[in-house]
Design an enzyme around this catalytic site. Sequence first.
Site, PDB file in Angstrom:
ATOM      1  N   ASP A 383       2.475  -6.172   5.610  1.00 41.14           N
ATOM      2  CA  ASP A 383       2.732  -5.038   4.659  1.00 41.14           C
ATOM      3  C   ASP A 383       3.829  -3.955   4.599  1.00 41.14           C
ATOM      4  O   ASP A 383       2.909  -3.215   5.533  1.00 41.14           O
ATOM      5  CB  ASP A 383       1.012  -4.449   4.139  1.00 41.14           C
ATOM      6  CG  ASP A 383       0.996  -3.635   3.005  1.00 41.14           C
ATOM      7  OD1 ASP A 383       1.883  -3.172   3.023  1.00 41.14           O
ATOM      8  OD2 ASP A 383      -0.128  -4.216   2.404  1.00 41.14           O
ATOM      9  N   HIS A 384       4.588  -3.624   4.079  1.00 44.61           N
ATOM     10  CA  HIS A 384       5.811  -3.049   4.986  1.00 44.61           C
ATOM     11  C   HIS A 384       5.225  -1.454   4.265  1.00 44.61           C
ATOM     12  O   HIS A 384       5.704  -0.902   5.021  1.00 44.61           O
ATOM     13  CB  HIS A 384       6.817  -3.089   4.305  1.00 44.61           C
ATOM     14  CG  HIS A 384       7.968  -3.241   5.148  1.00 44.61           C
ATOM     15  ND1 HIS A 384       8.476  -1.978   6.612  1.00 44.61           N
ATOM     16  CD2 HIS A 384       9.631  -3.341   4.658  1.00 44.61           C
ATOM     17  CE1 HIS A 384       9.389  -1.948   6.961  1.00 44.61           C
ATOM     18  NE2 HIS A 384      10.875  -2.986   5.919  1.00 44.61           N
ATOM     19  N   ARG A 385       4.488  -1.101   3.858  1.00 43.76           N
ATOM     20  CA  ARG A 385       3.715  -0.069   3.057  1.00 43.76           C
ATOM     21  C   ARG A 385       3.001   0.239   4.466  1.00 43.76           C
ATOM     22  O   ARG A 385       3.502   1.875   4.670  1.00 43.76           O
ATOM     23  CB  ARG A 385       2.839  -0.035   2.459  1.00 43.76           C
ATOM     24  CG  ARG A 385       3.037   0.080   1.077  1.00 43.76           C
ATOM     25  CD  ARG A 385       1.718  -0.607   0.293  1.00 43.76           C
ATOM     26  NE  ARG A 385       0.732  -1.139   0.294  1.00 43.76           N
ATOM     27  CZ  ARG A 385       0.208  -1.241  -0.197  1.00 43.76           C
ATOM     28  NH1 ARG A 385      -0.761  -0.327  -0.725  1.00 43.76           N
ATOM     29  NH2 ARG A 385      -0.991  -1.717   0.395  1.00 43.76           N
TER      30      ARG A 385
END
Length: 413
Positions: A383-385
């Site tokens: 998850d790039h968040r």
Amino acid sequence: MAQEFRLPDLGEGLTEAELVSWAVEVGQTIELNQVIGEVETAKALVELPSPYAGVVEELLVPAGATVPVGTPIIRIATDAATEEPPARTPVLVGYGPEAAAESKRARRKLVTAPETGTSGPDRRCPDASPAARAAARELGVDLAVIAGTGPSGAVTRSDVESHADSARQALPSASGPAPSERETRTPIRSVRKQTAAAMVRSAFTAPHVTEFLTVDVTRSVELLERLRENPAFEGLSVTPLSLVAKAMIVALRENPSLNASWDEENQEIVTKHYVNLGIAAATPRGLVVPNIKEAQSLSLLELCRAITELTATARTGRAEPAQLTGGTVSITNVGVFGVDAGTPILNPGESAILCLGSVTRRPWVHEDELAVRWVTTLSVSFDHRVVDGEQGSRFVSSVAAMLHDPASLLAHL
């Protein structure tokens, strides 16, 4: 007097369940806490213990029906002098009474249900696996006419499919295939329904990034061969997945952001200081991801034992809801299907999933010379968040380094 037993709240926010089969029949005398049937939720296949002792007066729901929590499913005639349900030892619904309730379960060749809907493929036989029952519903096969080849004559999924194939071949030829041969419609329910909803939610909520790394794992393969000869590992799953799982746990110590979750409501990143390691398992009911609690505290031997037991339980549909929730990071093994690599979708609530590809012998440059080595491809989706590209890259590189040279992993075995 007559008591109605309603489908209980099975926990984990579940609002409905499919009544897979009855283990009792009308007119049968049952005991307190005796298993009366099986229900399949979006998370697991569980057993229902009876809260009453008495005589089964009516089965209010046919096997195969999906019913909301709180729906009356069975009526039991109890002692007229008893106005309240008899006292009983508290039991976790779905997992039966403590002690030896399993021996009380009725074993009959055919369980009857209410007259409505009890003919054809909806009729249930207790000597059939849940997968066989599901296949019977999908293919329109009557379980009562099938000779089982499983343990104690139980009907298996392959028995159902073979029977359906034989029936199709026996049909007279016509100008074209019958409509049922041109397409198959499979109801979306239970685990598959839950999996589909979870994957859509994950794919369209978390911005996925996937990275790939191919590595020479010859030394790991040699280590696994030695471990299989060790009596301590006898009967356990000693596979590349075992080493990858251990390496993954160790790599998370230096890369904790991959063992975290995104809290949308509070706008926080929650980093977990424990590892509940999810192991994706393909089952007849669909994909499930049971997890090993506190995996960071396990030795390699203990981890192998936990993986062996957990995957076996999941494939029989007996994983408990608690085992299917609360995961912090996951691993999936597409290599067992001969696939080189994949781009896995995150388990909802998690920030990373590692995918292990097939471990095969390939030409490889080793010590400046071309050689045949054991090679695999790792891929990690995150998850790039929560996880930056640098953190994701360092993580997969760390796992690969330990698989290339497991000596660096030995201190953590």
